[in-house]
Write a protein that holds these residues in place. Structure first.
Motif, PDB file in Angstrom:
ATOM      1  N   VAL A  91       0.901  -1.271   0.099  1.00  0.00           N
ATOM      2  CA  VAL A  91       0.052  -0.112  -0.286  1.00  0.00           C
ATOM      3  C   VAL A  91       0.949   1.170   0.089  1.00  0.00           C
ATOM      4  O   VAL A  91       0.172   2.294  -0.175  1.00  0.00           O
ATOM      5  CB  VAL A  91      -0.988  -0.076   1.246  1.00  0.00           C
ATOM      6  CG1 VAL A  91      -2.010  -0.946   1.242  1.00  0.00           C
ATOM      7  CG2 VAL A  91      -0.109  -0.010   2.465  1.00  0.00           C
ATOM      8  N   THR A  92       2.192   1.059   0.015  1.00  0.00           N
ATOM      9  CA  THR A  92       3.053   2.396   0.083  1.00  0.00           C
ATOM     10  C   THR A  92       3.824   2.473  -1.290  1.00  0.00           C
ATOM     11  O   THR A  92       3.879   3.402  -2.024  1.00  0.00           O
ATOM     12  CB  THR A  92       3.898   2.371   1.063  1.00  0.00           C
ATOM     13  OG1 THR A  92       4.868   1.056   1.269  1.00  0.00           O
ATOM     14  CG2 THR A  92       3.366   2.576   2.302  1.00  0.00           C
ATOM     15  N   HIS A  93       4.251   1.177  -1.884  1.00  0.00           N
ATOM     16  CA  HIS A  93       5.041   1.053  -3.126  1.00  0.00           C
ATOM     17  C   HIS A  93       4.197   1.234  -4.256  1.00  0.00           C
ATOM     18  O   HIS A  93       4.451   1.709  -5.503  1.00  0.00           O
ATOM     19  CB  HIS A  93       6.194  -0.087  -3.105  1.00  0.00           C
ATOM     20  CG  HIS A  93       7.350   0.072  -2.190  1.00  0.00           C
ATOM     21  ND1 HIS A  93       7.252   0.400  -0.786  1.00  0.00           N
ATOM     22  CD2 HIS A  93       8.394   0.361  -2.462  1.00  0.00           C
ATOM     23  CE1 HIS A  93       8.270   0.311  -0.209  1.00  0.00           C
ATOM     24  NE2 HIS A  93       9.198   0.736  -1.408  1.00  0.00           N
ATOM     25  N   ALA A 148      10.875  -8.328  -3.288  1.00  0.00           N
ATOM     26  CA  ALA A 148      10.639  -8.164  -4.522  1.00  0.00           C
ATOM     27  C   ALA A 148      10.035  -6.809  -5.070  1.00  0.00           C
ATOM     28  O   ALA A 148      10.205  -6.227  -6.135  1.00  0.00           O
ATOM     29  CB  ALA A 148      10.017  -9.433  -5.515  1.00  0.00           C
ATOM     30  N   VAL A 149       8.780  -6.332  -4.266  1.00  0.00           N
ATOM     31  CA  VAL A 149       8.231  -5.441  -4.439  1.00  0.00           C
ATOM     32  C   VAL A 149       8.994  -4.109  -4.127  1.00  0.00           C
ATOM     33  O   VAL A 149       9.082  -3.106  -4.960  1.00  0.00           O
ATOM     34  CB  VAL A 149       6.824  -4.977  -3.684  1.00  0.00           C
ATOM     35  CG1 VAL A 149       6.232  -4.028  -3.878  1.00  0.00           C
ATOM     36  CG2 VAL A 149       6.012  -6.585  -4.375  1.00  0.00           C
ATOM     37  N   SER A 150       9.867  -3.963  -2.858  1.00  0.00           N
ATOM     38  CA  SER A 150      10.126  -2.963  -2.291  1.00  0.00           C
ATOM     39  C   SER A 150      11.717  -2.784  -2.577  1.00  0.00           C
ATOM     40  O   SER A 150      12.478  -1.510  -2.339  1.00  0.00           O
ATOM     41  CB  SER A 150      10.143  -2.847  -0.746  1.00  0.00           C
ATOM     42  OG  SER A 150      10.650  -3.739  -0.293  1.00  0.00           O
ATOM     43  N   GLY A 151      12.498  -4.032  -2.630  1.00  0.00           N
ATOM     44  CA  GLY A 151      13.868  -3.812  -2.575  1.00  0.00           C
ATOM     45  C   GLY A 151      14.222  -3.631  -1.270  1.00  0.00           C
ATOM     46  O   GLY A 151      15.693  -3.278  -1.111  1.00  0.00           O
ATOM     47  N   GLY A 152      13.452  -3.570  -0.386  1.00  0.00           N
ATOM     48  CA  GLY A 152      13.823  -3.045   1.078  1.00  0.00           C
ATOM     49  C   GLY A 152      14.017  -1.677   1.474  1.00  0.00           C
ATOM     50  O   GLY A 152      14.567  -1.408   2.415  1.00  0.00           O
ATOM     51  N   VAL A 153      13.652  -0.728   0.372  1.00  0.00           N
ATOM     52  CA  VAL A 153      13.458   0.410   0.737  1.00  0.00           C
ATOM     53  C   VAL A 153      12.196   1.235   1.008  1.00  0.00           C
ATOM     54  O   VAL A 153      11.360   0.881   0.337  1.00  0.00           O
ATOM     55  CB  VAL A 153      14.046   1.121  -0.772  1.00  0.00           C
ATOM     56  CG1 VAL A 153      13.997   2.569  -0.535  1.00  0.00           C
ATOM     57  CG2 VAL A 153      15.446   0.580  -1.311  1.00  0.00           C
ATOM     58  N   ALA A 247      10.280  -1.729   5.414  1.00  0.00           N
ATOM     59  CA  ALA A 247       9.757  -3.184   4.894  1.00  0.00           C
ATOM     60  C   ALA A 247       9.812  -4.174   5.926  1.00  0.00           C
ATOM     61  O   ALA A 247       9.497  -5.456   5.658  1.00  0.00           O
ATOM     62  CB  ALA A 247      10.569  -3.533   3.824  1.00  0.00           C
ATOM     63  N   PHE A 248      10.034  -3.679   7.244  1.00  0.00           N
ATOM     64  CA  PHE A 248      10.221  -4.866   8.287  1.00  0.00           C
ATOM     65  C   PHE A 248       9.434  -4.650   9.463  1.00  0.00           C
ATOM     66  O   PHE A 248       9.658  -4.905  10.682  1.00  0.00           O
ATOM     67  CB  PHE A 248      11.655  -4.955   8.735  1.00  0.00           C
ATOM     68  CG  PHE A 248      12.569  -5.115   7.527  1.00  0.00           C
ATOM     69  CD1 PHE A 248      12.714  -6.441   6.909  1.00  0.00           C
ATOM     70  CD2 PHE A 248      13.375  -3.960   7.106  1.00  0.00           C
ATOM     71  CE1 PHE A 248      13.713  -6.373   5.935  1.00  0.00           C
ATOM     72  CE2 PHE A 248      14.336  -4.481   5.888  1.00  0.00           C
ATOM     73  CZ  PHE A 248      14.436  -5.612   5.496  1.00  0.00           C
ATOM     74  N   GLN A 249       8.186  -3.740   8.934  1.00  0.00           N
ATOM     75  CA  GLN A 249       7.225  -3.238  10.215  1.00  0.00           C
ATOM     76  C   GLN A 249       6.802  -4.350  11.181  1.00  0.00           C
ATOM     77  O   GLN A 249       6.518  -4.342  12.323  1.00  0.00           O
ATOM     78  CB  GLN A 249       6.194  -2.360   9.837  1.00  0.00           C
ATOM     79  CG  GLN A 249       6.599  -1.108   9.240  1.00  0.00           C
ATOM     80  CD  GLN A 249       7.105  -0.103  10.253  1.00  0.00           C
ATOM     81  OE1 GLN A 249       7.629   0.948  10.055  1.00  0.00           O
ATOM     82  NE2 GLN A 249       6.649  -0.288  11.397  1.00  0.00           N
ATOM     83  N   GLY A 250       6.404  -5.665  10.583  1.00  0.00           N
ATOM     84  CA  GLY A 250       5.946  -6.864  11.058  1.00  0.00           C
ATOM     85  C   GLY A 250       6.732  -7.661  12.247  1.00  0.00           C
ATOM     86  O   GLY A 250       6.181  -8.099  12.929  1.00  0.00           O
ATOM     87  N   ASP A 251       8.113  -7.271  11.989  1.00  0.00           N
ATOM     88  CA  ASP A 251       8.929  -8.090  13.156  1.00  0.00           C
ATOM     89  C   ASP A 251       8.924  -7.856  14.580  1.00  0.00           C
ATOM     90  O   ASP A 251       8.896  -8.600  15.380  1.00  0.00           O
ATOM     91  CB  ASP A 251      10.396  -7.662  12.673  1.00  0.00           C
ATOM     92  CG  ASP A 251      10.933  -8.238  11.148  1.00  0.00           C
ATOM     93  OD1 ASP A 251      10.270  -9.021  10.875  1.00  0.00           O
ATOM     94  OD2 ASP A 251      12.077  -7.895  10.722  1.00  0.00           O
ATOM     95  N   ALA A 252       8.301  -6.534  14.634  1.00  0.00           N
ATOM     96  CA  ALA A 252       8.420  -6.199  15.972  1.00  0.00           C
ATOM     97  C   ALA A 252       6.837  -6.375  16.623  1.00  0.00           C
ATOM     98  O   ALA A 252       6.508  -6.332  17.945  1.00  0.00           O
ATOM     99  CB  ALA A 252       8.422  -4.529  16.323  1.00  0.00           C
ATOM    100  N   LEU A 253       6.057  -7.091  15.926  1.00  0.00           N
ATOM    101  CA  LEU A 253       4.581  -7.474  16.417  1.00  0.00           C
ATOM    102  C   LEU A 253       4.410  -8.785  16.507  1.00  0.00           C
ATOM    103  O   LEU A 253       3.433  -9.370  17.249  1.00  0.00           O
ATOM    104  CB  LEU A 253       3.605  -6.827  15.159  1.00  0.00           C
ATOM    105  CG  LEU A 253       3.601  -5.203  14.965  1.00  0.00           C
ATOM    106  CD1 LEU A 253       2.784  -5.376  13.798  1.00  0.00           C
ATOM    107  CD2 LEU A 253       2.926  -4.738  16.142  1.00  0.00           C
TER     108      LEU A 253
END
Length: 339
Positions: A91-93, A148-153, A247-253
């Motif tokens: 929803v951002t890229h 693949a979608v974001s490239g981690g950016v 791209a790693f927002q879910g890790d903390a949840l």
């Protein structure tokens, strides 16, 4: 000869009821924590502090409700991190700041969430694979799509999504309203419908439910689909609350999602779930983190705090705080033979 039997039934105390124990424990802990905040960290419970922290508490509540559905079936969903991160990236890229492209991006995120949930449900519910192994593999696959979608950016969210997810109505953050709406739906379906009661019965005793003719595997598989939808909604809200989410927002949840389920009293072996208490536990856990930050605990210790909360929840519901009264049988004999 007559035998009269006097059986004293055990009395049920409040702490012997899982729902009552969970609700009372979490609610009382939250009240105590609020009092501690008022004394030692008043900024944590000020309007500004709550306005900044409650949206993230709402996100924890949503992922906690999704995890609760899976835990009720005796499983774990470790693909939560990948599911949340994928929806954030999509929803951002995909819109790239264009409000007109936001709706298609949201629909794609929901479709992929359903697909991931169906895959998890098929592997765990139908193929009977270990839930931890299956969901770890799915998490890796989801993160592959993320890269693949974001490239981690990271990328800036669209103005429309920021307004929808990050805005306020009557001074109430929209994320909180979304969480309350989801809570209302989950609690209503689970506690007031036949499907919800069957869901809990299957989680408590799958073998007995199968013997009764209930579609056990279908319900177990559906739990993972519903959980992924919860993660997707949480990710969309994070993308709107945070101006430039990573791209790693879910890790903390992942850890908080399990912690709030355990704190609410849901058995890790499956059975009944407590949606309202899960949401209160999310508020408690988020406020605990804010209190720790305010009093000077470094942010790096947040994981330790969440782990301690998880251990606390397991300890509270593992200890028998009140011993059950034994069943006593006292025969009274009267001789009525007149011979």
């Amino acid at each position: 000869m007559t035998h009269a039997t006097n059986i004293s039934a055990p009395r049920m105390g409040l702490t012997q009821l899982p729902l009552a124990r969970g609700f009372v424990t979490v609610a009382a802990s939250t009240v105590v924590l609020v009092l501690l905040c008022l004394i030692f960290a008043p900024s944590a419970v000020s309007y500004g502090g709550l306005a900044g922290s409650l949206p993230f508490a709402a996100v924890i509540a949503i992922v906690g409700l999704g995890q609760m559905l899976v835990v009720q079936q005796g499983g774990f969903d470790l693909s939560l991190a990948g599911g949340v991160s994928l929806s954030v990236v999509l929803v951002t890229h995909l819109p790239s700041g264009d409000n007109a492209q936001l709706l298609p991006a949201v629909l794609i995120a929901l479709a992929l969430a359903v697909a991931a949930g169906l895959a998890n449900g098929f592997l765990v519910g139908v193929m009977r694979l270990n839930a931890i192994v299956a969901t770890i593999g799915m998490n890796a696959m989801l993160y592959g799509i993320v890269f693949a979608v974001s490239g981690g950016v990271p990328r800036t969210t669209t103005p429309l999504l920021a307004q929808i997810a990050g805005g306020k109505t009557l001074f109430i953050p929209h994320a909180v309203l979304f969480a309350l709406a989801i809570l209302f739906v989950v609690a209503g379906v689970m506690k007031k419908t036949a499907q919800g009661r069957r869901f809990e019965v299957i989680g408590a005793n799958p073998m007995a439910a199968h013997a009764a003719g209930l579609p056990v595997r279908r319900y177990q598989a559906m739990a993972y689909v519903l959980a992924q939808l919860h993660y997707c909604v949480a990710g969309i809200l994070i993308a709107g609350i945070t101006r430039e989410p990573t791209a790693f927002q879910g890790d903390a949840l992942l850890l908080p999602s399990v912690a709030v389920v355990v704190l609410a009293g849901t058995s890790l072996l499956g059975g009944r779930g407590f949606p309202v208490t899960t949401v209160i536990a999310a508020v408690f856990l988020n406020l605990l983190s804010q209190f720790a930050l305010t009093v000077g605990v470094p942010f790096s210790a947040q994981t330790i705090i969440q782990a301690l909360a998880l251990v606390f929840g397991i300890g509270v519901y593992s200890i028998q705080w009140r011993r059950q009264s034994p069943i006593k049988e006292t025969p009274k004999m009267e001789d009525t033979d007149n011979a």
